[in-house]
Write an enzyme that holds these catalytic residues in place. Structure first.
Site, PDB file in Angstrom:
ATOM      1  N   ASP A 245       0.867  -1.188   0.000  1.00  0.00           N
ATOM      2  CA  ASP A 245       0.000   0.000   0.000  1.00  0.00           C
ATOM      3  C   ASP A 245       0.905   1.240   0.000  1.00  0.00           C
ATOM      4  OD1 ASP A 245      -3.167   0.521   1.462  1.00  0.00           O
ATOM      5  OD2 ASP A 245      -1.819   2.087   0.730  1.00  0.00           O
ATOM      6  N   GLU A 288      -4.100   2.584  -4.838  1.00  0.00           N
ATOM      7  CA  GLU A 288      -2.642   2.519  -4.687  1.00  0.00           C
ATOM      8  C   GLU A 288      -2.256   1.269  -3.913  1.00  0.00           C
ATOM      9  OE1 GLU A 288      -4.550   3.124  -2.009  1.00  0.00           O
ATOM     10  OE2 GLU A 288      -2.967   4.047  -0.804  1.00  0.00           O
TER      11      GLU A 288
HETATM   12  N1  LIG Z   1      -3.910   9.004  -9.831  1.00  0.00           N
HETATM   13  C1  LIG Z   1      -4.676   8.044  -9.339  1.00  0.00           C
HETATM   14  N2  LIG Z   1      -5.068   8.108  -8.059  1.00  0.00           N
HETATM   15  C2  LIG Z   1      -5.842   7.123  -7.561  1.00  0.00           C
HETATM   16  C3  LIG Z   1      -6.253   6.057  -8.364  1.00  0.00           C
HETATM   17  N3  LIG Z   1      -7.021   5.245  -7.596  1.00  0.00           N
HETATM   18  C4  LIG Z   1      -7.083   5.786  -6.369  1.00  0.00           C
HETATM   19  N4  LIG Z   1      -6.353   6.922  -6.341  1.00  0.00           N
HETATM   20  C5  LIG Z   1      -6.143   7.839  -5.211  1.00  0.00           C
HETATM   21  O1  LIG Z   1      -5.341   7.220  -4.225  1.00  0.00           O
HETATM   22  C6  LIG Z   1      -5.545   7.937  -3.021  1.00  0.00           C
HETATM   23  C7  LIG Z   1      -5.568   6.983  -1.876  1.00  0.00           C
HETATM   24  O2  LIG Z   1      -5.617   7.741  -0.713  1.00  0.00           O
HETATM   25  P1  LIG Z   1      -5.732   7.135   0.717  1.00  0.00           P
HETATM   26  O3  LIG Z   1      -6.560   5.880   0.687  1.00  0.00           O
HETATM   27  O4  LIG Z   1      -6.151   8.237   1.626  1.00  0.00           O
HETATM   28  O5  LIG Z   1      -4.303   6.659   1.080  1.00  0.00           O
HETATM   29  P2  LIG Z   1      -2.922   7.447   1.204  1.00  0.00           P
HETATM   30  O6  LIG Z   1      -3.046   8.900   0.871  1.00  0.00           O
HETATM   31  O7  LIG Z   1      -1.947   6.681   0.380  1.00  0.00           O
HETATM   32  O8  LIG Z   1      -2.606   7.323   2.704  1.00  0.00           O
HETATM   33  P3  LIG Z   1      -2.058   6.044   3.465  1.00  0.00           P
HETATM   34  O9  LIG Z   1      -2.444   4.833   2.670  1.00  0.00           O
HETATM   35  O10 LIG Z   1      -2.739   6.125   4.783  1.00  0.00           O
HETATM   36  O11 LIG Z   1      -0.598   6.223   3.550  1.00  0.00           O
HETATM   37  C8  LIG Z   1      -6.846   8.706  -3.177  1.00  0.00           C
HETATM   38  O12 LIG Z   1      -6.553  10.071  -3.298  1.00  0.00           O
HETATM   39  C9  LIG Z   1      -7.413   8.202  -4.508  1.00  0.00           C
HETATM   40  O13 LIG Z   1      -8.112   9.218  -5.202  1.00  0.00           O
HETATM   41  C10 LIG Z   1      -5.831   6.033  -9.728  1.00  0.00           C
HETATM   42  O14 LIG Z   1      -6.137   5.145 -10.505  1.00  0.00           O
HETATM   43  N5  LIG Z   1      -5.044   7.046 -10.158  1.00  0.00           N
END
Ligand SMILES: Nc1nc2c(ncn2[C@@H]2O[C@H](COP(=O)(O)OP(=O)(O)OP(=O)(O)O)[C@@H](O)[C@H]2O)c(=O)[nH]1
Length: 399
Positions: A245, A288
């Protein structure tokens, strides 16, 4: 066995079946021809002795039987044209010419065989080659008449021969035109089949991959896990999974935009793929989040691989695209090893919990399932301090 080799083998088998069917059709035609000649001989139309007729029938049968035999023993695969079209046509032609010469009284009736040969050619030759085949058949026919003129005592009636030849030419033209029509239909069908095969392959690919990164998707991951589980349940096989992650990924999107976030995901996916061994699998299961499936891997080995992945991701310089900086990201990893006969849900749950624990223990670290709920053992000592200060945890700009 390699799937491509398997596909090639299947293709060869299908082609061989088709070749065998066609050569057996030729055997059938040859047999029918022999029967007609024998009956014609009985009625006095064939001017040869019984011995000669028998010799003709024997040679003709051996010749016709040779082709299916070559196909059944796969010896034809060594030839430049495994279908042996020219040889089969050549053999048929020789047999008919011999009959025509020996039975001038029914020569014009045997012309039907030439038309059959031309029809047979339609399936093997390019439409542009058909006029040449037709011209060759006509010349052969004229040669028989010439041979009869020179060596046979049978009378030649010129007017009758001219009319017969004209009918023959018309028949050849008709069959050639029909052949061109059939050929273009075949070409169109072949193109459509190729197009369909391409679309099917593309669909199959789309069904198992994640659009953005090209890694396997969640659905295919489950298929891989089911396969690993059944291997393991048979005994003597271990496998592990790793949940990856990315840390603070939201901030990449928020700061540099979604396109830059996508570029980062692609770069990390490539890096994971590069780091893994050929026998392992990796899927993107959500924004992610990635899951690696480590074949033939026990718990201790899985922790080592996870540590390597963590370090490689942390060292990666991620180019976010034109006008954007190069950044570095970290990931939190959870590791779990399959326990005999447990459900995949249980395994996934432990891997997921371990990744969650890795987040809690400070990110940029790995947690093995055996550390649950004590999550300190695989913690990166630098990570927790970074967490305190949002500026430090933010994906660092490295260039
Ligand atoms: N660019 C992009 N962003 C994505 C995609 N799928 C999900 N995201 C973004 O990934 C981010 C995940 O954020 P969080 O789940 O808060 O996790 P994080 O910011 O990595 O925080 P922690 O996991 O707690 O370290 C969100 O802003 C989603 O919008 C994608 O296909 N492309």
């Amino acid at each position: 066995m390699d799937s491509q080799v398997l596909k090639d083998d299947q293709k060869i088998t299908v082609a061989q079946k088709l070749r065998l069917r066609r050569s057996l059709m030729a055997v059938g035609a040859g047999f029918a021809n022999s029967l007609v000649i024998t009956i014609a001989w009985q009625f006095g139309y064939v001017f040869v002795s019984g011995e000669l007729l028998f010799a003709y029938l024997a040679v003709s049968s051996i010749g016709y039987a040779l082709f299916p035999w070559l196909i059944l023993t796969k010896k034809n695969l060594n030839f430049s044209d495994p279908s042996m079209t020219s040889f089969q046509i050549g053999w048929q032609l020789i047999m008919i010419l011999v009959c025509m010469y020996a039975a001038p009284g029914i020569r014009e009736l045997l012309i039907v065989n030439f038309l059959l040969i031309l029809l047979f050619s339609v399936f093997r030759y390019h439409p542009k080659q058909l006029p040449f085949v037709a011209a060759f058949l006509l010349s052969s026919y004229l040669l028989v008449i010439l041979a009869q003129l020179m060596w046979s005592s049978a009378p030649i009636h010129w007017q009758y021969e001219v009319v017969t030849s004209l009918v023959f030419v018309l028949g050849l033209i008709g069959v050639s035109l029909l052949g061109v029509e059939i050929s273009s239909l075949r070409v169109a069908l072949k193109r459509r089949n190729e197009h369909l095969a391409l679309l099917t392959a593309k669909n199959e690919q789309l069904a198992v991959t994640d659009d953005l990164t090209g890694l396997y998707n969640r659905r295919h991951l489950m298929r891989i896990l089911r396969r690993q589980k059944s291997l393991s349940d048979r005994g003597g096989y271990q496998f592990s999974i790793g949940f990856i992650d990315l840390d603070f990924f939201k901030q990449v999107n928020d700061t540099y935009g979604h396109a830059a976030g996508d570029a980062a995901l692609v770069a990390v996916a490539k890096e994971i793929n590069r780091t893994l061994r050929d026998v392992d699998y990796v899927a993107r299961i959500g924004g992610e989040e990635f899951v690696v499936v480590l074949s033939q891997t026990d718990y201790a080995e899985a922790l080592r691989i996870a540590e390597r992945l963590r370090a490689d991701i942390a060292q990666l310089k991620i180019d976010l695209g034109e006008g954007q900086p190069t950044i570095a990201l970290t990931a939190s990893l959870g590791v779990a090893t399959y326990r005999l006969t447990e459900t995949l849900n249980d395994l996934i749950h432990r891997g997921d919990s371990a990744a969650y624990a890795a987040k809690s223990c400070g990110r940029n670290c790995i947690v093995g399932e055996k550390e649950l709920p004590e999550t300190e053992q695989y913690k990166n000592p630098l990570a927790s301090s970074k967490l305190e200060d949002p500026d430090l945890v933010f994906p660092a700009i490295v260039d």
